[in-house]
Design a protein around this motif. Structure first.
Motif, PDB file in Angstrom:
ATOM      1  N   ARG A   9       0.824  -1.204   0.000  1.00 46.13           N
ATOM      2  CA  ARG A   9       0.000   0.000   0.000  1.00 46.13           C
ATOM      3  C   ARG A   9       0.857   1.253   0.000  1.00 46.13           C
ATOM      4  O   ARG A   9       0.544   2.235  -0.694  1.00 46.13           O
ATOM      5  N   ALA A  10       1.928   1.257   0.749  1.00 46.02           N
ATOM      6  CA  ALA A  10       2.802   2.428   0.770  1.00 46.02           C
ATOM      7  C   ALA A  10       3.457   2.629  -0.593  1.00 46.02           C
ATOM      8  O   ALA A  10       3.584   3.758  -1.079  1.00 46.02           O
ATOM      9  N   ALA A  11       3.878   1.538  -1.225  1.00 51.66           N
ATOM     10  CA  ALA A  11       4.479   1.646  -2.554  1.00 51.66           C
ATOM     11  C   ALA A  11       3.463   2.188  -3.559  1.00 51.66           C
ATOM     12  O   ALA A  11       3.784   3.027  -4.401  1.00 51.66           O
ATOM     13  N   SER A  12       2.233   1.701  -3.462  1.00 54.75           N
ATOM     14  CA  SER A  12       1.185   2.172  -4.354  1.00 54.75           C
ATOM     15  C   SER A  12       0.918   3.656  -4.148  1.00 54.75           C
ATOM     16  O   SER A  12       0.687   4.409  -5.099  1.00 54.75           O
ATOM     17  N   ARG A  13       0.977   4.104  -2.898  1.00 48.36           N
ATOM     18  CA  ARG A  13       0.743   5.516  -2.588  1.00 48.36           C
ATOM     19  C   ARG A  13       1.834   6.396  -3.205  1.00 48.36           C
ATOM     20  O   ARG A  13       1.546   7.478  -3.722  1.00 48.36           O
ATOM     21  N   VAL A  14       3.059   5.920  -3.175  1.00 48.62           N
ATOM     22  CA  VAL A  14       4.162   6.667  -3.795  1.00 48.62           C
ATOM     23  C   VAL A  14       3.912   6.835  -5.288  1.00 48.62           C
ATOM     24  O   VAL A  14       4.040   7.932  -5.852  1.00 48.62           O
ATOM     25  N   LEU A  15       3.531   5.745  -5.957  1.00 51.50           N
ATOM     26  CA  LEU A  15       3.308   5.789  -7.406  1.00 51.50           C
ATOM     27  C   LEU A  15       2.096   6.662  -7.751  1.00 51.50           C
ATOM     28  O   LEU A  15       2.119   7.413  -8.730  1.00 51.50           O
ATOM     29  N   ALA A  16       1.047   6.573  -6.947  1.00 49.98           N
ATOM     30  CA  ALA A  16      -0.136   7.398  -7.210  1.00 49.98           C
ATOM     31  C   ALA A  16       0.188   8.882  -7.059  1.00 49.98           C
ATOM     32  O   ALA A  16      -0.271   9.717  -7.851  1.00 49.98           O
ATOM     33  N   GLY A  17       1.010   9.217  -6.069  1.00 44.94           N
ATOM     34  CA  GLY A  17       1.393  10.604  -5.883  1.00 44.94           C
ATOM     35  C   GLY A  17       2.197  11.147  -7.045  1.00 44.94           C
ATOM     36  O   GLY A  17       2.075  12.331  -7.399  1.00 44.94           O
ATOM     37  N   LEU A  18       2.996  10.288  -7.657  1.00 45.41           N
ATOM     38  CA  LEU A  18       3.767  10.709  -8.828  1.00 45.41           C
ATOM     39  C   LEU A  18       2.884  10.831 -10.066  1.00 45.41           C
ATOM     40  O   LEU A  18       3.075  11.722 -10.896  1.00 45.41           O
ATOM     41  N   ALA A  19       1.910   9.941 -10.199  1.00 42.90           N
ATOM     42  CA  ALA A  19       1.102   9.880 -11.423  1.00 42.90           C
ATOM     43  C   ALA A  19      -0.034  10.897 -11.437  1.00 42.90           C
ATOM     44  O   ALA A  19      -0.432  11.362 -12.514  1.00 42.90           O
ATOM     45  N   TYR A  20      -0.559  11.256 -10.278  1.00 43.34           N
ATOM     46  CA  TYR A  20      -1.789  12.041 -10.223  1.00 43.34           C
ATOM     47  C   TYR A  20      -1.730  13.352 -11.010  1.00 43.34           C
ATOM     48  O   TYR A  20      -2.676  13.666 -11.755  1.00 43.34           O
ATOM     49  N   PRO A  21      -0.664  14.131 -10.928  1.00 41.47           N
ATOM     50  CA  PRO A  21      -0.676  15.402 -11.704  1.00 41.47           C
ATOM     51  C   PRO A  21      -0.639  15.182 -13.205  1.00 41.47           C
ATOM     52  O   PRO A  21      -0.898  16.104 -13.975  1.00 41.47           O
ATOM     53  N   GLY A  22      -0.337  13.973 -13.642  1.00 41.61           N
ATOM     54  CA  GLY A  22      -0.299  13.670 -15.074  1.00 41.61           C
ATOM     55  C   GLY A  22       0.912  12.823 -15.417  1.00 41.61           C
ATOM     56  O   GLY A  22       2.036  13.197 -15.096  1.00 41.61           O
ATOM     57  N   LEU A  23       0.682  11.701 -16.070  1.00 46.59           N
ATOM     58  CA  LEU A  23       1.776  10.801 -16.426  1.00 46.59           C
ATOM     59  C   LEU A  23       2.409  11.142 -17.764  1.00 46.59           C
ATOM     60  O   LEU A  23       3.609  10.953 -17.956  1.00 46.59           O
ATOM     61  N   PHE A  24       1.610  11.639 -18.696  1.00 48.12           N
ATOM     62  CA  PHE A  24       2.070  11.726 -20.073  1.00 48.12           C
ATOM     63  C   PHE A  24       2.167  13.163 -20.569  1.00 48.12           C
ATOM     64  O   PHE A  24       1.317  14.004 -20.267  1.00 48.12           O
ATOM     65  N   ALA A  25       3.226  13.407 -21.359  1.00 47.84           N
ATOM     66  CA  ALA A  25       3.300  14.642 -22.118  1.00 47.84           C
ATOM     67  C   ALA A  25       2.270  14.568 -23.246  1.00 47.84           C
ATOM     68  O   ALA A  25       1.768  13.483 -23.570  1.00 47.84           O
ATOM     69  N   PRO A  26       1.910  15.704 -23.868  1.00 50.92           N
ATOM     70  CA  PRO A  26       0.959  15.651 -24.988  1.00 50.92           C
ATOM     71  C   PRO A  26       1.439  14.690 -26.076  1.00 50.92           C
ATOM     72  O   PRO A  26       2.634  14.627 -26.399  1.00 50.92           O
ATOM     73  N   LEU A  27       0.509  13.929 -26.642  1.00 50.21           N
ATOM     74  CA  LEU A  27       0.863  12.957 -27.670  1.00 50.21           C
ATOM     75  C   LEU A  27       0.984  13.635 -29.027  1.00 50.21           C
ATOM     76  O   LEU A  27       0.289  14.613 -29.312  1.00 50.21           O
ATOM     77  N   PRO A  28       1.860  13.124 -29.884  1.00 50.33           N
ATOM     78  CA  PRO A  28       1.986  13.695 -31.231  1.00 50.33           C
ATOM     79  C   PRO A  28       0.756  13.387 -32.070  1.00 50.33           C
ATOM     80  O   PRO A  28       0.006  12.452 -31.779  1.00 50.33           O
ATOM     81  N   VAL A  29       0.559  14.165 -33.097  1.00 46.20           N
ATOM     82  CA  VAL A  29      -0.509  13.882 -34.049  1.00 46.20           C
ATOM     83  C   VAL A  29      -0.219  12.543 -34.710  1.00 46.20           C
ATOM     84  O   VAL A  29       0.906  12.275 -35.137  1.00 46.20           O
ATOM     85  N   ALA A  30      -1.216  11.676 -34.765  1.00 45.01           N
ATOM     86  CA  ALA A  30      -1.023  10.350 -35.353  1.00 45.01           C
ATOM     87  C   ALA A  30      -0.683  10.478 -36.836  1.00 45.01           C
ATOM     88  O   ALA A  30      -1.213  11.340 -37.535  1.00 45.01           O
ATOM     89  N   ARG A  31       0.190   9.619 -37.313  1.00 44.23           N
ATOM     90  CA  ARG A  31       0.588   9.618 -38.724  1.00 44.23           C
ATOM     91  C   ARG A  31       0.507   8.196 -39.256  1.00 44.23           C
ATOM     92  O   ARG A  31       0.600   7.227 -38.490  1.00 44.23           O
ATOM     93  N   PRO A  32       0.335   8.030 -40.547  1.00 46.19           N
ATOM     94  CA  PRO A  32       0.277   6.674 -41.110  1.00 46.19           C
ATOM     95  C   PRO A  32       1.582   5.913 -40.859  1.00 46.19           C
ATOM     96  O   PRO A  32       2.677   6.468 -40.992  1.00 46.19           O
ATOM     97  N   VAL A  33       1.445   4.667 -40.485  1.00 48.28           N
ATOM     98  CA  VAL A  33       2.595   3.791 -40.243  1.00 48.28           C
ATOM     99  C   VAL A  33       2.352   2.484 -40.976  1.00 48.28           C
ATOM    100  O   VAL A  33       1.253   1.910 -40.907  1.00 48.28           O
ATOM    101  N   ARG A  34       3.374   2.014 -41.670  1.00 50.92           N
ATOM    102  CA  ARG A  34       3.295   0.734 -42.386  1.00 50.92           C
ATOM    103  C   ARG A  34       4.323  -0.211 -41.787  1.00 50.92           C
ATOM    104  O   ARG A  34       5.492   0.138 -41.676  1.00 50.92           O
ATOM    105  N   ILE A  35       3.875  -1.385 -41.382  1.00 48.70           N
ATOM    106  CA  ILE A  35       4.776  -2.349 -40.755  1.00 48.70           C
ATOM    107  C   ILE A  35       4.635  -3.704 -41.446  1.00 48.70           C
ATOM    108  O   ILE A  35       3.518  -4.185 -41.679  1.00 48.70           O
ATOM    109  N   GLU A  36       5.774  -4.279 -41.783  1.00 49.89           N
ATOM    110  CA  GLU A  36       5.809  -5.612 -42.388  1.00 49.89           C
ATOM    111  C   GLU A  36       6.054  -6.659 -41.304  1.00 49.89           C
ATOM    112  O   GLU A  36       6.788  -6.415 -40.346  1.00 49.89           O
ATOM    113  N   TYR A  37       5.422  -7.800 -41.472  1.00 50.37           N
ATOM    114  CA  TYR A  37       5.585  -8.867 -40.491  1.00 50.37           C
ATOM    115  C   TYR A  37       5.694 -10.209 -41.199  1.00 50.37           C
ATOM    116  O   TYR A  37       5.251 -10.376 -42.340  1.00 50.37           O
ATOM    117  N   THR A  38       6.302 -11.166 -40.515  1.00 50.07           N
ATOM    118  CA  THR A  38       6.311 -12.541 -40.991  1.00 50.07           C
ATOM    119  C   THR A  38       5.367 -13.353 -40.115  1.00 50.07           C
ATOM    120  O   THR A  38       5.123 -12.994 -38.957  1.00 50.07           O
TER     121      THR A  38
END
Length: 421
Positions: A9-38
């Motif tokens: 619970r204490a570990a979870s509280r530490v992580l929640a305190g770090l995440a609450y103001p916001g975890l992510f910077a603004p995301l880039p505008v999505a662009r077309p991506v082509r990926i080949e796979y086997t």
């Protein structure tokens, strides 16, 4: 003042305190991506729908789960993502196809970059008190907050891609619809509370899932009663095994708790921190799912990450095209060149994986020179092409999928100046 120790619970509280103001910077505008796979067909054992690796893991680690409760992938794919890192994944015919694991990985990368670009988060992490860092080190497998958040994002992606093996038994018919359906059905929360970490990671690597869905009148899905009971029984059996190992080590052998964990790391596996140290009668709780009071309101990390993941996945899938190409066959009879010491393990996703892969290779007297979790790159001293091939087979038996593919150059990524989701 006493030294901080294992405290979820204490570990979870530490992580929640770090995440609450916001975890992510603004995301880039999505662009077309082509990926080949086997793509390769998953070969099951005779008279079974499971592969050898799946059956061995089921029999050893998933009691009392039965083979008929497990759904297996029909195809394994390999590809290089937009960061130039090799990957493997699975899909089942009749479902949503290979786009889900590939779009999942691209979503993970997008959110990782947004996480790392968040200067405010980095500043908060730099100010974490020594006592709180000690609590994380005593409680979590990955000790640095940024690594814990990275692993959590990837676990969210694994849950989505793994449940896509069941897509044909749901009312959802597109990747975006499926992702939204999983979120609205509470499946991310169900994984966090009903599964245990090693079960999710190991079954994902093997292309299998031990659950079944029941469609609801409101258009959502839920785990069947049989699934809920089996997941609970598997978790209880795992906790009991961990306590048995620790009880023997600390009583019969007189070891301290840290010494017991160090000596029996392989027996305890990843549960060494998560379950072996739980007080008797205590049921584990996912750190991300624990609720906390922040600024006078209820807050937990999991729904925030799940919401952002699903929204980003839907946008990513809409801009992604995947193309199957022929695979390359390696000549294992040729001379072993210096560069053949290098290979990649796409499904290596935490420090436990690093430990396991290193252990498999060293048990075969193969010296590991370097192993990097971020790039999935391993440098090992193979004695011959045959020795290398046998090492790959041993890793596959352990649920990993080593590949010889070399990363391509990392493409330029757009600056995170405008959000697209």
């Amino acid at each position: 003042m006493s030294t901080p120790s294992y405290d979820r619970r204490a570990a979870s509280r530490v992580l929640a305190g770090l995440a609450y103001p916001g975890l992510f910077a603004p995301l880039p505008v999505a662009r077309p991506v082509r990926i080949e796979y086997t793509c390769a067909t998953v070969r099951s054992e005779p008279n079974s729908h499971l592969t050898l690796s799946q059956r061995l893991y089921l029999e050893r680690f998933m009691r009392p789960c039965r083979a008929d409760q497990v759904t297996s992938a029909t195809h394994r794919i390999a590809w290089t993502d937009s960061d130039g890192i090799p990957n493997t994944g699975f899909f089942r015919s009749g479902g949503l196809g290979p786009i889900v694991p590939i779009a999942m990985r691209e979503t993970v990368l997008t959110l990782w970059h947004a996480l790392e670009s968040n200067s405010a988060l980095a500043e908060r992490i730099s100010k974490v008190a020594t006592r709180d860092r000690t609590i994380l080190a005593a409680t979590t497998t990955d000790h640095e907050p940024i690594d814990i958040f990275r692993v959590g994002i990837e676990a969210c992606g694994r849950a989505l891609a793994q449940h896509a093996l069941l897509a044909r038994w749901t009312p959802y018919r597109t990747p975006a619809e499926f992702a939204c359906g999983m979120r609205d059905s509470g499946i991310f929360s169900a994984v966090a509370t009903r599964w245990y970490w090693e079960l999710q990671a190991s079954t994902y690597r093997r292309g299998m899932i031990p659950v079944a869905f029941a469609a609801q009148p409101d258009g959502t899905v839920r785990y069947t009663a049989d699934t809920v009971a089996t997941l609970r029984a598997m978790k209880d059996a795992t906790i009991a095994d961990a306590h048995t190992v620790m009880r023997r080590a600390t009583t019969s052998e007189g070891l301290s708790t840290p010494a017991a964990i160090a000596k029996y790391h392989d027996d305890l596996d990843l549960i060494s921190r998560q379950y072996a140290l739980l007080p008797q009668g205590t049921r584990p709780a996912c750190l991300a799912a624990m609720p906390h009071t922040v600024d006078g309101g209820h807050y937990s990390v999991l729904p925030v990450v799940a919401d952002r993941f699903v929204d980003t996945f839907a946008t990513t899938a809409a801009h992604l095209s995947v193309i199957e190409v022929a695979g390359e066959s390696a000549d294992e009879t040729s001379e072993l060149a210096a560069e053949d010491r290098v290979f990649y393990v796409p499904d290596m996703n935490c420090k436990h994986c690093v430990h396991t892969i290193t252990g498999v290779l060293e048990s075969m007297r193969i010296r590991v020179h370097d192993i990097d979790l971020i790039s999935k790159r391993v440098v090992a001293e193979f004695r011959s092409p045959r020795n290398r091939q046998r090492a790959f087979e041993a890793l596959r038996d352990g649920g990993y999928n080593p590949v010889a593919t070399r990363p391509t150059a990392t493409p330029d990524r757009p600056q995170a100046t405008e959000t697209a989701v």
